[in-house]
Design an enzyme around this catalytic site. Structure first.
Site, PDB file in Angstrom:
ATOM      1  CE  LYS A  22      -1.817   1.691   3.997  1.00 27.53           C
ATOM      2  NZ  LYS A  22      -1.554   3.127   4.178  1.00 27.53           N
ATOM      3  CG  ASN A  23       2.411   2.695   3.540  1.00 26.82           C
ATOM      4  OD1 ASN A  23       1.219   2.900   3.346  1.00 26.82           O
ATOM      5  ND2 ASN A  23       2.945   2.594   4.750  1.00 26.82           N
ATOM      6  CB  CYS A 116      -4.682   5.995  10.887  1.00 21.02           C
ATOM      7  SG  CYS A 116      -5.208   4.501  10.061  1.00 21.02           S
ATOM      8  NE  ARG A 121      -0.414  10.332  10.078  1.00 21.09           N
ATOM      9  CZ  ARG A 121      -0.659   9.186   9.440  1.00 21.09           C
ATOM     10  NH1 ARG A 121      -1.798   8.547   9.633  1.00 21.09           N
ATOM     11  NH2 ARG A 121       0.231   8.681   8.607  1.00 21.09           N
ATOM     12  CG  ASP A 305       2.895   1.621   9.575  1.00 16.80           C
ATOM     13  OD1 ASP A 305       2.464   2.478  10.359  1.00 16.80           O
ATOM     14  OD2 ASP A 305       3.021   1.821   8.353  1.00 16.80           O
ATOM     15  NE  ARG A 397      -7.091   4.296   5.381  1.00 17.84           N
ATOM     16  CZ  ARG A 397      -6.117   4.691   6.184  1.00 17.84           C
ATOM     17  NH1 ARG A 397      -6.292   4.685   7.483  1.00 17.84           N
ATOM     18  NH2 ARG A 397      -4.991   5.131   5.694  1.00 17.84           N
TER      19      ARG A 397
HETATM   20  C1  UD1 Z   1       4.008   6.986   6.336  1.00 16.41           C
HETATM   21  C2  UD1 Z   1       3.207   5.728   6.171  1.00 16.41           C
HETATM   22  C3  UD1 Z   1       2.672   5.260   7.512  1.00 16.41           C
HETATM   23  C4  UD1 Z   1       3.805   5.120   8.502  1.00 16.41           C
HETATM   24  C5  UD1 Z   1       4.646   6.378   8.555  1.00 16.41           C
HETATM   25  C6  UD1 Z   1       5.892   6.234   9.409  1.00 16.41           C
HETATM   26  C7  UD1 Z   1       2.284   5.941   3.947  1.00 16.41           C
HETATM   27  C8  UD1 Z   1       1.075   6.099   3.110  1.00 16.41           C
HETATM   28  N1  UD1 Z   1       2.096   5.987   5.266  1.00 16.41           N
HETATM   29  O1  UD1 Z   1       3.129   7.978   6.838  1.00 16.41           O
HETATM   30  O2  UD1 Z   1       2.022   3.997   7.318  1.00 16.41           O
HETATM   31  O3  UD1 Z   1       3.263   4.877   9.789  1.00 16.41           O
HETATM   32  O4  UD1 Z   1       5.085   6.745   7.227  1.00 16.41           O
HETATM   33  O5  UD1 Z   1       6.654   5.157   8.975  1.00 16.41           O
HETATM   34  O6  UD1 Z   1       3.376   5.722   3.448  1.00 16.41           O
HETATM   35  N2  UD1 Z   1       5.521  14.937  10.485  1.00 16.41           N
HETATM   36  C9  UD1 Z   1       5.547  16.287  10.760  1.00 16.41           C
HETATM   37  N3  UD1 Z   1       5.417  17.151   9.706  1.00 16.41           N
HETATM   38  C10 UD1 Z   1       5.271  16.735   8.427  1.00 16.41           C
HETATM   39  C11 UD1 Z   1       5.259  15.350   8.153  1.00 16.41           C
HETATM   40  C12 UD1 Z   1       5.392  14.469   9.204  1.00 16.41           C
HETATM   41  O7  UD1 Z   1       5.659  16.713  11.911  1.00 16.41           O
HETATM   42  O8  UD1 Z   1       5.161  17.576   7.524  1.00 16.41           O
HETATM   43  C13 UD1 Z   1       5.630  13.971  11.607  1.00 16.41           C
HETATM   44  C14 UD1 Z   1       4.368  13.118  11.746  1.00 16.41           C
HETATM   45  O9  UD1 Z   1       3.380  13.779  12.495  1.00 16.41           O
HETATM   46  C15 UD1 Z   1       4.895  11.881  12.422  1.00 16.41           C
HETATM   47  C16 UD1 Z   1       6.307  11.750  11.846  1.00 16.41           C
HETATM   48  O10 UD1 Z   1       6.626  13.022  11.298  1.00 16.41           O
HETATM   49  O11 UD1 Z   1       4.971  12.071  13.815  1.00 16.41           O
HETATM   50  C17 UD1 Z   1       6.446  10.700  10.756  1.00 16.41           C
HETATM   51  O12 UD1 Z   1       5.530  10.970   9.746  1.00 16.41           O
HETATM   52  P1  UD1 Z   1       5.777  10.559   8.220  1.00 16.41           P
HETATM   53  O13 UD1 Z   1       7.061   9.831   8.101  1.00 16.41           O
HETATM   54  O14 UD1 Z   1       5.567  11.765   7.385  1.00 16.41           O
HETATM   55  O15 UD1 Z   1       4.596   9.526   7.976  1.00 16.41           O
HETATM   56  P2  UD1 Z   1       3.545   9.505   6.803  1.00 16.41           P
HETATM   57  O16 UD1 Z   1       4.213   9.803   5.507  1.00 16.41           O
HETATM   58  O17 UD1 Z   1       2.345  10.272   7.183  1.00 16.41           O
END
Ligand code: UD1
Length: 419
Positions: A22-23, A116, A121, A305, A397
Site C-alpha cells: 500500500k505505502n 488514521c 499529523r 506500523d 484500507r
Molecule cells: C508513512 C506511512 C505510515 C507510517 C509512517 C511512518 C504511507 C502512506 N504511510 O506515513 O504507514 O506509519 O510513514 O513510517 O506511506 N511529520 C511532521 N510534519 C510533516 C510530516 C510528518 O511533523 O510535515 C511527523 C508526523 O506527524 C509523524 C512523523 O513526522 O509524527 C512521521 O511521519 P511521516 O514519516 O511523514 O509519515 P507519513 O508519511 O504520514
C-alpha cells in the site's frame, strides 16, 4: 458494515502470497500524474486507499481501470488541479498528489489530508519544502491554494525524515528545473520503490534508501509498466499471527531485508524465522518469551506500523516487554481493546509495558485504526473462543482480504457483511 469473526486457539499451518505494498502504490499512483501517459501497475493491491487514489485521479480528468490485478492509469487528459475536501480527508496519502500536480500543471488546490488518527499529523515539512522549491501557498477557508509557475531545484533539509514529505518533494522536484537534493530524507524501502518507478518513467533520481536523494529535474517523463514491492507490514502482520497462534507459515514474496527488525524481535521471542529466495517462513512451537524493548523509529529502525501487531503477538509471552512509540504521539489506541481480551498492558505516554498473561479470551472489540485493527485479529488468534471484530473498514484500507489470508494460513477467520 462488516465484522470479522476469529476463533482462536488453533495453530497455523499454511502459506499465502503477500500483496503489493500500500505505502508504495499510493505515492506511485500520485506520481503517474507526472507522466501524462499510460502507466500499468502490476500486482496493485485492491484496497480502500487505492480506490480513493483512483477516485482522485478520475476527479482530475485521468483514467484508471483495473485489468485483472493490474491497474492501468492514463493521465494524458489531466485537466483539473483541485482535489475536493471529501477526497482529501479519506486518506493521508492524498497530500502526495500536491507535489505531482504542481510539477505537471504549476498550480494545485488541496485541503488538509485525513488518515488514521495517530495523533497530530501535520504536513508542514511538505509545504515548507514545496515553498523552498518556489511554490507560493495561500491558505483560505481551509483550502491551500498553491502556485508554482517555475519550480527550481535546490537543497532541501528535512528536520525529520518524513516519508510523505520525502515522496512529495521527490515528485515536485521531477518537475523543477535543476538539481534538488533532499537531505535527511526518509530511507524506507517504499522510497526506493518510488525512485525505481520514477526511473522507469525516465526521471533522473538517485540515492533513495540513503539519507540523501538527488533529483535532476525537468526531464520529460513517459509511461511504463511497473510491479510494486510486496507489503512489508502485511508480511509483519502474518509473521506476528504465526507467533501469536503458534504453528508454521510461509509468506511467499515477503523480503526479509525489509523486515529485519521484526524478524529479529520474533527470533528473540523464540520463533524460528528463515528466508529463501521466494519468501519467509516462520515457525513457533512453544510459548513465546518476552522481547527486548521495542523502540519504533524511522527505517531502518523498528516500524511504527508493526508495533501493534508485535504487541498482539506478545500478549501471552512469558515475562514483560517494553514498547516505546517514537514516531506518532497517539498510537496505543488498540490497547484498550486488547485489555477486553484479558491483556495486561500499562501505558504511560510513549511507553507501553506488556506483561504476558496465561490466557486471553475472545471478546467483542472495535478497530481504532488500520494497524491496530489488524493487531486485534492477531490477538484474537491466541484467545480462547470467538472474537468479534467491529469497524473493519479501517483494516480494508491496507489489507486486501485479511480473513481470507488468515484462513489460507490455517486460522478460523471469516468476514461477515451485515446489512
Ligand atoms: C508513512 C506511512 C505510515 C507510517 C509512517 C511512518 C504511507 C502512506 N504511510 O506515513 O504507514 O506509519 O510513514 O513510517 O506511506 N511529520 C511532521 N510534519 C510533516 C510530516 C510528518 O511533523 O510535515 C511527523 C508526523 O506527524 C509523524 C512523523 O513526522 O509524527 C512521521 O511521519 P511521516 O514519516 O511523514 O509519515 P507519513 O508519511 O504520514
Amino acid at each position: 458494515m462488516s465484522q470479522l469473526l476469529v476463533r482462536g486457539g488453533r495453530p497455523l499451518d499454511g502459506e499465502v502470497t503477500i500483496q503489493g505494498a500500500k505505502n508504495s502504490v499510493l505515492p506511485i499512483l500520485a506520481a503517474t500524474v507526472l507522466t501524462g501517459d499510460q502507466v500499468v501497475l502490476r500486482g496493485c493491491p485492491r484496497l480502500r486507499d487505492v480506490d480513493t487514489s483512483i477516485r482522485i485521479l478520475r476527479s482530475l480528468g485521468c483514467q484508471a481501470e483495473w485489468e485483472g490485478d493490474a491497474l492501468a492509469v492514463d493521465t494524458a487528459a489531466l485537466n483539473c488541479c483541485a482535489i475536493s475536501d471529501i477526497l482529501m480527508r479519506e486518506m493521508r496519502s492524498s497530500a502526495i498528489f500536491l507535489g505531482a500536480i504542481l510539477a505537471r500543471l504549476g498550480q494545485a488546490d488541496i485541503s488538509y489530508p485525513g488518515g488514521c488518527e495517530l495523533g497530530p499529523r501535520p504536513i508542514d515539512l511538505h509545504l515548507s519544502g514545496l515553498r523552498d522549491l518556489g511554490t507560493d501557498i495561500r491558505e483560505e477557508g481551509g483550502v491551500l491554494h498553491c502556485t508554482a509557475p517555475h519550480l527550481t531545484g535546490r537543497e532541501l533539509v528535512l528536520s525529520l525524515p518524513s516519508v510523505g514529505a520525502t515522496e512529495n518533494l521527490m515528485l515536485a522536484a521531477c518537475g523543477a528545473e535543476g538539481t534538488t537534493v533532499i537531505s535527511n530524507a526518509a530511507r524506507e524501502p517504499e522510497i526506493v520503490d518510488l525512485q525505481e518507478f520514477l526511473k522507469a518513467c525516465g526521471a533522473d533520481v538517485a540515492g533513495a534508501g540513503s539519507s540523501s536523494v538527488t533529483i535532476r529535474g525537468g526531464r520529460p517523463l513517459h509511461g511504463c509498466e511497473f510491479r510494486c514491492m510486496p507489503d512489508r507490514i502485511v508480511a509483519a502482520t502474518y509473521l506476528c499471527a504465526c507467533a501469536a497462534a503458534g504453528g508454521g507459515v510461509y509468506l511467499r514474496n515477503a523480503r526479509e531485508r525489509h523486515l529485519a527488525t521484526v524478524a529479529d524481535a520474533l527470533r528473540k521471542a523464540g520463533c524460528t524465522v528463515t528466508s529463501d529466495g521466494g519468501g519467509i517462513a516462520c515457525r513457533c512451537r512453544r510459548r513465546l518469551r518476552a522481547a527486548r524493548p521495542v523502540r519504533t523509529a524511522p527505517y531502518p529502525g523498528f516500524p511504527t506500523d508493526a508495533q501493534a501487531v508485535l504487541m498482539a503477538a506478545l500478549l501471552k509471552s512469558r515475562g514483560t516487554t517494553v514498547f516505546e512509540e517514537n514516531v506518532f504521539a497517539n498510537r496505543y489506541r488498540h490497547v484498550d481493546e486488547m485489555t477486553r481480551m484479558g491483556a495486561d498492558i500499562r501505558v504511560a505516554g510513549r511507553v507501553a509495558v506488556v506483561t504476558g498473561v496465561e490466557r486471553l479470551s475472545g471478546a467483542a472489540v472495535r478497530c481504532t485504526d488500520l494497524r491496530g485493527g489488524a493487531a486485534l485479529c492477531v490477538a484474537a488468534l491466541s484467545a480462547d473462543g470467538e472474537s468479534r471484530i467491529f469497524e473493519t473498514s479501517h483494516i480494508d484500507r491496507g489489507y486486501e482480504d485479511i480473513a481470507g489470508d488468515l484462513r489460507a494460513l490455517g486460522a478460523d477467520a471469516v468476514r461477515v457483511d451485515n446489512e
